[in-house]
Motif scaffolding. Structure first.
Motif, PDB file in Angstrom:
ATOM      1  N   ASN A  47      24.985   2.542 -50.217  1.00 50.15           N
ATOM      2  CA  ASN A  47      23.379   2.439 -50.676  1.00 50.15           C
ATOM      3  C   ASN A  47      23.040   2.167 -51.934  1.00 50.15           C
ATOM      4  N   ASP A  48      23.955   1.911 -52.852  1.00 53.55           N
ATOM      5  CA  ASP A  48      23.771   1.896 -54.012  1.00 53.55           C
ATOM      6  C   ASP A  48      22.972   0.356 -54.538  1.00 53.55           C
ATOM      7  N   CYS A  50      21.186  -3.025 -52.401  1.00 57.34           N
ATOM      8  CA  CYS A  50      20.631  -3.422 -51.258  1.00 57.34           C
ATOM      9  C   CYS A  50      20.354  -5.124 -51.397  1.00 57.34           C
TER      10      CYS A  50
END
Length: 130
Positions: A47-48, A50
């Motif tokens: 999720n760091d 996108c």
């Protein structure tokens, strides 16, 4: 399958930094074109980064002896790979990229792309899992 890209990609292995959201990642540029780059990042959670994120890519220009910072958009990502599209290249950044691309074309002349010698590989030492 024929690639339909506006700019030719060249293998260009060099260390760099990718600033995305509020985090700066050590990265390694794997290939480069006038329109973007493919980088690898270690230690980034799924999720760091996108697709669609705006980032800043910083790489070292060996010929000019300075860092170049380029605004980029995350076009795709998977595992440790992040595909970037360059945005808003100013004249200075464009000229620097053209210098790099021209040198790398000369380095690969007469060699297979995957077997070419890339003197800038030595700058990838900052890319580690530590």
């Amino acid at each position: 399958m024929t690639e339909k890209r506006r700019y030719r990609r060249l293998m260009y292995v060099v260390g760099g930094k990718l600033q995305c959201r509020d985090t700066t990642f050590n990265c390694r540029i794997e290939n480069l074109s006038m329109g973007g780059a493919l980088v690898t990042i270690r230690d980034a959670a799924i999720n760091d980064i996108c697709t669609g994120d705006h980032c800043l890519l910083q790489l070292y220009h060996e010929i000019e002896g300075r860092h170049i910072t380029i605004e980029a958009l995350v076009a795709h990502h998977g595992f440790a790979f992040v595909g970037l599209v360059f945005l808003n290249l100013d004249a200075e950044a464009k000229a620097s990229l053209e210098t790099i691309m021209e040198r790398e074309k000369r380095n690969t002349l007469g060699m297979y792309d995957n077997a070419a010698y890339y003197p800038s590989y030595g700058n990838a030492e900052g890319y580690s899992s530590q």
